[in-house]
Design a protein around this motif. Sequence first.
Motif, short mmCIF file in Angstrom:
data_model
loop_
_atom_site.label_atom_id
_atom_site.label_comp_id
_atom_site.label_asym_id
_atom_site.label_seq_id
_atom_site.Cartn_x
_atom_site.Cartn_y
_atom_site.Cartn_z
N ARG A 78 0.83 -1.21 0.00
CA ARG A 78 0.00 0.00 0.00
C ARG A 78 0.87 1.26 0.00
O ARG A 78 0.56 2.25 -0.67
N LEU A 79 1.96 1.22 0.78
CA LEU A 79 2.80 2.41 0.89
C LEU A 79 3.49 2.76 -0.42
O LEU A 79 3.96 3.89 -0.60
N ALA A 80 3.61 1.80 -1.32
CA ALA A 80 4.26 2.07 -2.60
C ALA A 80 3.40 2.92 -3.52
O ALA A 80 3.87 3.38 -4.56
N ARG A 81 2.12 3.11 -3.12
CA ARG A 81 1.21 3.92 -3.95
C ARG A 81 0.92 5.24 -3.25
O ARG A 81 0.80 5.28 -2.03
N PRO A 82 0.76 6.31 -3.98
CA PRO A 82 0.55 7.62 -3.35
C PRO A 82 -0.72 7.66 -2.51
O PRO A 82 -1.79 7.27 -2.98
N GLY A 83 -0.59 8.13 -1.27
CA GLY A 83 -1.74 8.35 -0.42
C GLY A 83 -2.34 7.12 0.24
O GLY A 83 -3.24 7.24 1.07
N SER A 84 -1.87 5.92 -0.09
CA SER A 84 -2.49 4.71 0.45
C SER A 84 -2.22 4.52 1.93
O SER A 84 -2.90 3.74 2.59
N GLU A 85 -1.22 5.22 2.48
CA GLU A 85 -0.90 5.07 3.90
C GLU A 85 -2.03 5.56 4.80
O GLU A 85 -2.08 5.22 5.98
N ARG A 86 -2.97 6.36 4.25
CA ARG A 86 -4.06 6.87 5.08
C ARG A 86 -5.03 5.77 5.47
O ARG A 86 -5.81 5.94 6.40
N ARG A 87 -5.02 4.63 4.78
CA ARG A 87 -5.96 3.55 5.08
C ARG A 87 -5.32 2.45 5.92
O ARG A 87 -5.80 1.33 5.95
N MET A 88 -4.25 2.78 6.61
CA MET A 88 -3.51 1.76 7.33
C MET A 88 -3.78 1.80 8.83
O MET A 88 -3.91 2.85 9.42
N SER A 89 -3.88 0.62 9.43
CA SER A 89 -3.91 0.49 10.88
C SER A 89 -2.67 -0.30 11.28
O SER A 89 -2.45 -1.41 10.78
N LEU A 90 -1.89 0.28 12.15
CA LEU A 90 -0.61 -0.35 12.49
C LEU A 90 -0.73 -1.38 13.61
O LEU A 90 0.28 -1.99 13.98
N PHE A 91 -1.94 -1.59 14.12
CA PHE A 91 -2.08 -2.51 15.26
C PHE A 91 -1.62 -3.92 14.90
O PHE A 91 -0.94 -4.58 15.70
N LEU A 92 -1.99 -4.39 13.69
CA LEU A 92 -1.63 -5.77 13.32
C LEU A 92 -0.12 -5.95 13.24
O LEU A 92 0.39 -7.04 13.51
N ILE A 93 0.59 -4.88 12.89
CA ILE A 93 2.04 -4.99 12.75
C ILE A 93 2.72 -5.37 14.06
O ILE A 93 3.70 -6.11 14.09
N VAL A 94 2.18 -4.84 15.17
CA VAL A 94 2.82 -5.11 16.47
C VAL A 94 2.36 -6.44 17.06
O VAL A 94 2.92 -6.88 18.08
N MET A 95 1.37 -7.09 16.45
CA MET A 95 0.85 -8.33 17.02
C MET A 95 1.91 -9.41 17.19
O MET A 95 1.99 -10.04 18.27
#
Length: 213
Positions: free
Chosen positions: A80-97
């Motif tokens: 998602r981050l490789a596309r412009p603006g897609s970072e706005r739809r991210m939730s980082l909670f799963l990353i820390v799981m």
Amino acid sequence: MKTDDLVALLSTNLEPVDRKAVVRSLYVAIATAAIAALGIAFAGLGLRPDLTTTRALIYLTIKLAFAVGVVGLAMTYLVRLARPGSERRMSLFLIVMPFLIVLILAAVSLGSAPPAHWGRMIVGDEWLECLLSIPVIAIVPFAVSIWAVRKGAPTNLSRAGAFAGLIAGGVSATAYALHCTDDSLPFIAVWYGGTIVLCTLAGALLGPRLLRW
């Protein structure tokens, strides 16, 4: 040249954009990075000698599940981050799981052991080798990941760099796990988790320079 003529010139012979090209590049890059990391780990460190024992296989499975889980989740977000603006739809909670799960398992392991053993369980015999090896092995996976992300158009360069570092650290930890014989859960939480976090921070610092348009 008039503006209308310039727009008309730029809009001629347009071809549809292949929306999956970046995704393919990222997956090819991660597969290449994994092969490179395994090659570096085997050539430089070798395979752990007790892999035929059940105990070694159980703890190796735990290490691989943690590292591969980190890579899999981070890959979803880096796409998602490789596309412009897609970072706005991210939730980082799963990353820390994956980190939370291994920390909880480490705490349970420490709670079931006498306090006199805690230092040994956390430090182990290979803490320094782990601290150095995972970031060093991660250099090639990080470079390959950055190359793939540059084929997109990331707009949050620090976050894209951080996720490239997170993936590189996870790939490196996966390869290093096949060599490492320190199997306690506190050791995995501190040294595997900590070095992956270090790779993530390094990626966040380098991202704005390496991913600049």
